[in-house]
Write an enzyme that holds these catalytic residues in place. Structure first.
Site: not given
Ligand code: GAL
Length: 427
Positions: A170, A241
């Site tokens: 990430d 997200d």
């Protein structure tokens, strides 16, 4: 943004390398192969990692920063007990917040929530499942735990020694630590730095000697679908997200339209993890769960998108109707179809969309999605098969009712708000 010449050259060189590892169709040998030919046959037979979109469960959407070793063990137990393992789910992925500190040699340790990662991996493997983990190319993860900057090989080897099977990597603090610090206001240079960082971890994983699925999470910045496969990326996030509400889910479906040509066996667009069974807390503390049609439509569209199916719900407390959605084998078969051809949006009619996906053996999946209001429940939408590139009548199966259905030109389709008709037609 396009790749610069030098990055593109490097990327293409790596593409050639990856392509050389892809198995070629087998041909019956006429004569005894030479030693060199036998060697070639041996190397091309290596199985493709993530030949179909990875399936499993990830801790973030339900537990976020609270996840513990026990939650992961419970998830593994439930994966078996609920029949999800039998339905094809394999990976149990620990997301952010497992990390502790590095010691004087730079070796990363777990924090107190995860006392023994090797023992946890052994436990998950003993259930016939695989274990995933999380890190990033910066100094810190998004939840401010230690990440892998300058420790890539050390971390990849550590994961391999634990028996880790999947890494979600990430971007997080790399944006400020490196991209903004080294190349302020130069987006092209920042992109090169980011690609180099993902390449570094890709190489470290390959050198670790263990097959580890490589999941890039950088929110779709700089079109990762164009360069991630060449770095060994098995999947790459295409968007920000996901959240457990319809607007977020539909936004993501929209953002993935047009990306079909980048997906295929071993390399997938990742519209983020599933929110099936989840909800959000409203202003007054009330929990607003996704409705059943929303859960169905979300799962159906992820299958049409050939998306990784990583459940993110509370497995020990899963309701039967949610289990029925997550274990619908016909829908999973669409997602996992071995051709690996992602579906495309054939046409839009107001709030209703028609998507198609070509499947192996000449079959087709057709999804009619009511993305908006329930106007089609009293003023039916009429399916234009010709506009969808199909010719009726087509016999098939309604994958949510399990009943036979025949699709005909202009047939009325009644759908509640945010519901879907998902049909498999053909052979
Ligand atoms: C975000 C990522 C989420 C989750 C979270 C953990 O950047 O997109 O899926 O991993 O970080 O901190």
């Amino acid at each position: 943004m396009r790749l610069s010449c030098s990055v593109l050259t490097a990327v293409l060189a790596m593409t050639t390398f990856t392509a050389a590892q892809t198995p070629a169709p087998a041909a019956a040998p006429k004569a005894k192969p030479s030693a060199a030919a036998a060697h070639t046959v041996k190397s091309v037979a290596k199985p493709i990692l993530a030949a179909t979109p990875p399936m499993g469960w990830n801790s973030w959407n339900f537990f976020a920063g609270k996840v513990t070793d026990q939650d992961i063990r419970n998830a593994a137990d439930q994966m078996v007990a609920t029949g999800m393992k039998d339905a094809g789910y394999v990976y149990i992925n620990i997301d952010d917040t497992w990390e502790g500190d590095r010691d004087a040699s730079g070796v990363l340790h777990t924090n107190s929530k995860f006392p023994d990662m090797k023992a946890l991996a052994d436990y998950v493997h003993s259930k016939g499942l695989k274990l995933g983990i999380y890190s990033g190319p910066g100094t810190h993860t998004c939840a401010h735990y230690a990440a892998s900057l300058d420790h890539e090989a050390q971390d990849a080897n550590l994961y391999a020694s634990w028996g880790i099977d999947y890494l979600k990597y990430d971007l997080c603090s790399f944006r400020t630590d490196v991209m903004a610090a080294k190349a302020p206001d130069d987006k092209a240079e920042q992109m090169k730095l980011m690609i180099a960082a993902y390449d570094k971890m890709g190489k470290a994983l390959a050198a670790s000697g263990r097959p580890i699925v490589y999941s890039l999470c950088q929110y779709g910045w700089d079109a990762p679908w164009e360069w991630a496969p060449a770095l060994g990326g098995n999947l790459w996030r295409t968007t920000g997200d996901v959240q457990a509400n319809w607007n977020s889910i539909y936004d993501i479906i929209n953002q993935n339209a047009g990306l079909a040509k980048y997906a295929g066996p071993g390399h997938w667009n990742d519209p983020d993890m599933l929110e099936v069974g989840n909800g959000q807390t409203g202003r007054n503390g009330e929990v607003r769960l996704l409705t059943l049609p929303e859960n169905r439509a979300h799962f159906s569209m992820w299958a049409m998108l050939a998306a990784p199916l990583l459940a993110g719900n509370d497995l020990p407390n899963m309701k039967p109707e949610i289990k029925a959605i997550l274990t619908n084998k016909d829908v999973i078969a669409i997602d996992q179809d071995k051709l690996g051809k992602q579906g495309t949006r054939a046409y839009v009619d107001g709030e209703v969309e028609v998507w198609t996906r070509h499947l192996s053996g000449g079959a087709t999946a057709v999804a009619v999605l009511n993305a908006g209001s329930d106007r089609t429940s009293n003023h039916p939408f009429h399916l234009d098969l010709a506009k969808a590139g199909l010719q009726g009548p087509m016999k098939g199966k309604d994958l949510w009712t399990g009943k036979d259905i025949t699709l005909t030109q202009n047939m009325p389709v009644e759908l509640a708000s945010h519901d879907v008709l998902l049909v498999r037609v053909g052979k």
